[in-house]
Design a protein around this motif. Sequence first.
Motif, PDB file in Angstrom:
ATOM      1  N   GLY A   8      -6.284 -31.218  34.306  1.00 21.78           N
ATOM      2  CA  GLY A   8      -7.487 -30.869  33.567  1.00 21.78           C
ATOM      3  C   GLY A   8      -7.545 -29.450  33.056  1.00 21.78           C
ATOM      4  N   GLY A   9      -6.560 -28.644  33.410  1.00 19.41           N
ATOM      5  CA  GLY A   9      -6.552 -27.285  32.918  1.00 19.41           C
ATOM      6  C   GLY A   9      -6.246 -27.224  31.429  1.00 19.41           C
ATOM      7  N   GLY A  10      -6.387 -26.024  30.870  1.00 16.95           N
ATOM      8  CA  GLY A  10      -6.090 -25.864  29.448  1.00 16.95           C
ATOM      9  C   GLY A  10      -6.654 -24.575  28.910  1.00 16.95           C
ATOM     10  N   LEU A  11      -6.685 -24.504  27.590  1.00 12.35           N
ATOM     11  CA  LEU A  11      -7.200 -23.335  26.880  1.00 12.35           C
ATOM     12  C   LEU A  11      -8.578 -23.667  26.322  1.00 12.35           C
ATOM     13  N   VAL A  12      -9.529 -22.785  26.568  1.00 16.57           N
ATOM     14  CA  VAL A  12     -10.892 -23.012  26.096  1.00 16.57           C
ATOM     15  C   VAL A  12     -11.497 -21.673  25.688  1.00 16.57           C
ATOM     16  N   GLN A  13     -12.411 -21.709  24.760  1.00 13.31           N
ATOM     17  CA  GLN A  13     -13.101 -20.491  24.358  1.00 13.31           C
ATOM     18  C   GLN A  13     -14.186 -20.130  25.361  1.00 13.31           C
ATOM     19  N   LEU A  86     -17.690 -20.885  30.807  1.00 12.62           N
ATOM     20  CA  LEU A  86     -16.481 -20.183  31.208  1.00 12.62           C
ATOM     21  C   LEU A  86     -16.399 -18.805  30.578  1.00 12.62           C
ATOM     22  N   LYS A  87     -15.808 -17.884  31.338  1.00 11.28           N
ATOM     23  CA  LYS A  87     -15.641 -16.500  30.916  1.00 11.28           C
ATOM     24  C   LYS A  87     -14.155 -16.150  30.925  1.00 11.28           C
ATOM     25  N   PRO A  88     -13.767 -15.149  30.152  1.00  7.16           N
ATOM     26  CA  PRO A  88     -12.348 -14.738  30.180  1.00  7.16           C
ATOM     27  C   PRO A  88     -11.873 -14.394  31.594  1.00  7.16           C
ATOM     28  N   ALA A  92      -7.029 -18.104  35.206  1.00  7.64           N
ATOM     29  CA  ALA A  92      -6.230 -18.090  36.429  1.00  7.64           C
ATOM     30  C   ALA A  92      -5.525 -19.436  36.567  1.00  7.64           C
ATOM     31  N   VAL A  93      -4.628 -19.488  37.536  1.00  7.02           N
ATOM     32  CA  VAL A  93      -4.108 -20.774  37.975  1.00  7.02           C
ATOM     33  C   VAL A  93      -5.036 -21.274  39.077  1.00  7.02           C
ATOM     34  N   TYR A  94      -5.494 -22.501  38.929  1.00  7.37           N
ATOM     35  CA  TYR A  94      -6.433 -23.084  39.886  1.00  7.37           C
ATOM     36  C   TYR A  94      -5.670 -24.041  40.798  1.00  7.37           C
ATOM     37  N   TYR A  95      -5.866 -23.852  42.104  1.00  7.30           N
ATOM     38  CA  TYR A  95      -5.171 -24.646  43.110  1.00  7.30           C
ATOM     39  C   TYR A  95      -6.176 -25.462  43.917  1.00  7.30           C
ATOM     40  N   TYR A 110      -6.263 -19.845  54.174  1.00 11.65           N
ATOM     41  CA  TYR A 110      -5.427 -20.101  55.350  1.00 11.65           C
ATOM     42  C   TYR A 110      -5.955 -21.253  56.199  1.00 11.65           C
ATOM     43  N   GLU A 111      -7.182 -21.665  55.990  1.00  8.52           N
ATOM     44  CA  GLU A 111      -7.754 -22.770  56.765  1.00  8.52           C
ATOM     45  C   GLU A 111      -7.176 -24.123  56.335  1.00  8.52           C
ATOM     46  N   TYR A 112      -6.616 -24.178  55.149  1.00  6.95           N
ATOM     47  CA  TYR A 112      -6.151 -25.436  54.599  1.00  6.95           C
ATOM     48  C   TYR A 112      -4.659 -25.631  54.834  1.00  6.95           C
ATOM     49  N   ALA A 113      -4.272 -26.852  55.153  1.00  4.09           N
ATOM     50  CA  ALA A 113      -2.867 -27.129  55.448  1.00  4.09           C
ATOM     51  C   ALA A 113      -2.055 -27.508  54.216  1.00  4.09           C
ATOM     52  N   TYR A 114      -2.714 -28.010  53.191  1.00  9.85           N
ATOM     53  CA  TYR A 114      -1.981 -28.484  52.016  1.00  9.85           C
ATOM     54  C   TYR A 114      -2.612 -27.922  50.737  1.00  9.85           C
ATOM     55  N   TRP A 115      -1.790 -27.735  49.745  1.00  9.63           N
ATOM     56  CA  TRP A 115      -2.272 -27.324  48.422  1.00  9.63           C
ATOM     57  C   TRP A 115      -1.343 -27.849  47.360  1.00  9.63           C
ATOM     58  N   GLY A 116      -1.879 -27.914  46.145  1.00  8.99           N
ATOM     59  CA  GLY A 116      -1.094 -28.452  45.045  1.00  8.99           C
ATOM     60  C   GLY A 116      -0.338 -27.385  44.288  1.00  8.99           C
ATOM     61  N   GLN A 117       0.254 -27.796  43.157  1.00  8.35           N
ATOM     62  CA  GLN A 117       1.071 -26.902  42.354  1.00  8.35           C
ATOM     63  C   GLN A 117       0.240 -26.014  41.437  1.00  8.35           C
ATOM     64  N   GLY A 118      -1.002 -26.381  41.233  1.00  6.80           N
ATOM     65  CA  GLY A 118      -1.881 -25.574  40.404  1.00  6.80           C
ATOM     66  C   GLY A 118      -1.938 -26.046  38.964  1.00  6.80           C
ATOM     67  N   THR A 119      -3.032 -25.692  38.308  1.00  4.25           N
ATOM     68  CA  THR A 119      -3.210 -25.987  36.890  1.00  4.25           C
ATOM     69  C   THR A 119      -3.769 -24.734  36.221  1.00  4.25           C
ATOM     70  N   GLN A 120      -3.207 -24.404  35.070  1.00  4.20           N
ATOM     71  CA  GLN A 120      -3.577 -23.171  34.380  1.00  4.20           C
ATOM     72  C   GLN A 120      -4.876 -23.361  33.599  1.00  4.20           C
ATOM     73  N   VAL A 121      -5.775 -22.416  33.769  1.00  2.00           N
ATOM     74  CA  VAL A 121      -7.005 -22.353  32.979  1.00  2.00           C
ATOM     75  C   VAL A 121      -7.007 -21.024  32.250  1.00  2.00           C
ATOM     76  N   THR A 122      -7.107 -21.079  30.935  1.00  2.00           N
ATOM     77  CA  THR A 122      -7.126 -19.873  30.124  1.00  2.00           C
ATOM     78  C   THR A 122      -8.388 -19.877  29.275  1.00  2.00           C
ATOM     79  N   VAL A 123      -9.162 -18.814  29.393  1.00  2.90           N
ATOM     80  CA  VAL A 123     -10.409 -18.700  28.640  1.00  2.90           C
ATOM     81  C   VAL A 123     -10.263 -17.544  27.665  1.00  2.90           C
ATOM     82  N   SER A 124     -10.354 -17.848  26.392  1.00  2.02           N
ATOM     83  CA  SER A 124     -10.212 -16.820  25.363  1.00  2.02           C
ATOM     84  C   SER A 124     -11.579 -16.249  24.991  1.00  2.02           C
ATOM     85  N   SER A 125     -11.562 -14.984  24.621  1.00  4.22           N
ATOM     86  CA  SER A 125     -12.832 -14.317  24.270  1.00  4.22           C
ATOM     87  C   SER A 125     -13.152 -14.459  22.802  1.00  4.22           C
TER      88      SER A 125
END
Length: 125
Positions: A8-13, A86-88, A92-95, A110-125
């Motif tokens: 669901g990540g991507g580039l958004v204004q 969303l703001k600039p 970030a990469v969201y995990y 550190y409380e969590y045992a598992y995490w994913g690879q992340g998805t990039q969110v970019t907000v342009s100004s």
Amino acid sequence: QVQLVESGGGLVQAGGSLRLSCAASGRTFRTYAMGWFRQAPGKGREFVAAIRWSDGSATYGDPVTGRFTISRDNAKNTAYLQMNSLKPEDTAVYYCHHASSTIATMRAAYEYAYWGQGTQVTVSS
């Protein structure tokens, strides 16, 4: 083992919206909480939001309170993060993180045992 796949990540204004999804598979019969963290270049991992699987109780980081909403679909073992206004600085990469057993605050990575690879969110100004 639990596998997490973010999407669901991507580039958004600035001012726009995105919805992130995190699908969990594997030993998901034990899910205590799922959380979203983000990491911008050169910075540490920052808490965004988390949700307790049993009752849907949620907690948010100060920078996103009032703009982001976390939710979950127990049947699909999926957590969502609806991001509005969303703001600039949200760029970030969201995990997605997963906790199989009880954790204290849900706000520390550190409380969590598992995490994913992340998805990039970019907000342009």
